[in-house]
Write a protein that holds these residues in place. Structure first.
Motif, PDB file in Angstrom:
ATOM      1  N   LEU A  99       0.851  -1.192   0.000  1.00 10.16           N
ATOM      2  CA  LEU A  99       0.000   0.000   0.000  1.00 10.16           C
ATOM      3  C   LEU A  99       0.886   1.241   0.000  1.00 10.16           C
ATOM      4  N   GLY A 100       0.777   2.019  -1.031  1.00 10.55           N
ATOM      5  CA  GLY A 100       1.673   3.154  -1.182  1.00 10.55           C
ATOM      6  C   GLY A 100       1.512   4.256  -0.161  1.00 10.55           C
ATOM      7  N   HIS A 101       0.310   4.421   0.357  1.00  7.09           N
ATOM      8  CA  HIS A 101       0.055   5.609   1.169  1.00  7.09           C
ATOM      9  C   HIS A 101       0.435   5.497   2.632  1.00  7.09           C
ATOM     10  N   VAL A 102       0.746   4.317   3.107  1.00  6.76           N
ATOM     11  CA  VAL A 102       0.970   4.166   4.553  1.00  6.76           C
ATOM     12  C   VAL A 102       2.363   4.620   4.979  1.00  6.76           C
ATOM     13  N   TYR A 103       2.480   4.996   6.247  1.00  6.95           N
ATOM     14  CA  TYR A 103       3.811   5.300   6.776  1.00  6.95           C
ATOM     15  C   TYR A 103       4.446   3.996   7.213  1.00  6.95           C
ATOM     16  N   PRO A 104       5.771   3.944   7.281  1.00  4.34           N
ATOM     17  CA  PRO A 104       6.421   2.668   7.609  1.00  4.34           C
ATOM     18  C   PRO A 104       6.098   2.236   9.033  1.00  4.34           C
ATOM     19  N   PRO A 105       5.946   0.947   9.229  1.00  3.10           N
ATOM     20  CA  PRO A 105       5.698   0.433  10.575  1.00  3.10           C
ATOM     21  C   PRO A 105       6.837   0.861  11.499  1.00  3.10           C
TER      22      PRO A 105
END
Lengths: 130, 130
Positions: free
Chosen positions: B105-111
DNA sequence: TCCACTCGGTTGCAAAATGAAACTGACGGG
DNA sequence: CCCGTCAGTTTCATTTTGCAACCGAGTGGA
């Protein structure tokens, strides 16, 4: 892209749940892991998913890119539903869920080795069994 | 015991989803992983979970044994909600979901590392921060 | 004392999702 | 012609969701 899909936030956990956070989607993925592919295959699964829900989920999963359709017959058109790389990569999620159940829910049967030992690449078509 | 909980099948995947297969439960677990504990903590989360749903989920999670209540004030009674071992063991599921999102998913921030490096035992009370 | 505010919910209600069951359309077989 | 299969769709009642307002018990001033 330009999915029209809206996510509740940019959190990776919440966003994943926006796509697979319901009681049926990962059950369908599970069936695909074990080789189910047609509408009837899924409908005949142990949990008896209602057919309208099944049709809806297969549509959403296709739109979300978890699954793709392959026509296996025309007039009337009929499709096999196959995991894409994106869908196959849900395998670790399904594995984690089944390990959790095995550890904490008394009534379940043990996760089959076929599930625990699978790898995402095994689940994609084009590569028959070795 | 005598849970009154009914599962769709004995499948470990489907059974896990009977408990955590919805859009909010694992979001609450995520917040707990990051230290949230009170009703207000969860209600203030980024996804703005409706308060009635939150109350309902905390109740179900308590009944399911994923969470336990610890009174931190009386008159009126107020509780902190803490992960049990059963709830903390959902960590691998949350980690797998966040890794999947990061990959697809392109929009998420990294865990956050705090999430990826956590272990179930870290999430249980009795052990304050190091 | 009175007012404002917090915290942790509950309640009411409309909208959306779910699920059971019947129905459809395009075949195929006998 | 009749029956059956496959892949859905439709209908409709029941649940679940989610927004928003409300409530009770307290706390903190002024």
């Amino acid at each position: 892209m330009t999915d029209s899909m809206t996510f509740r936030s940019d959190c990776p956990v919440a966003s994943a749940l926006d796509l697979v956070g319901d009681r049926w989607t990962l059950v369908i993925v599970r069936d695909m892991i074990f080789g189910a592919a047609t509408f009837g295959d899924f409908a005949r699964g142990a949990e008896r998913i209602p057919r309208n829900i099944l049709a809806n989920r297969l549509r959403r999963m296709t739109v979300a890119g978890l699954v793709r359709q392959e026509k296996y017959q025309a007039r009337p058109d009929r499709f096999r539903y196959l995991l894409t790389a994106k869908g196959a990569d849900l395998l670790p999620v399904v594995q984690a869920l089944s390990l959790w159940s095995a550890a904490h829910l008394g009534h379940v049967y043990p996760p089959p080795d076929a599930l625990l030992q699978a790898q995402p690449a095994d689940l994609m078509p084009g590569k028959p069994d070795a």
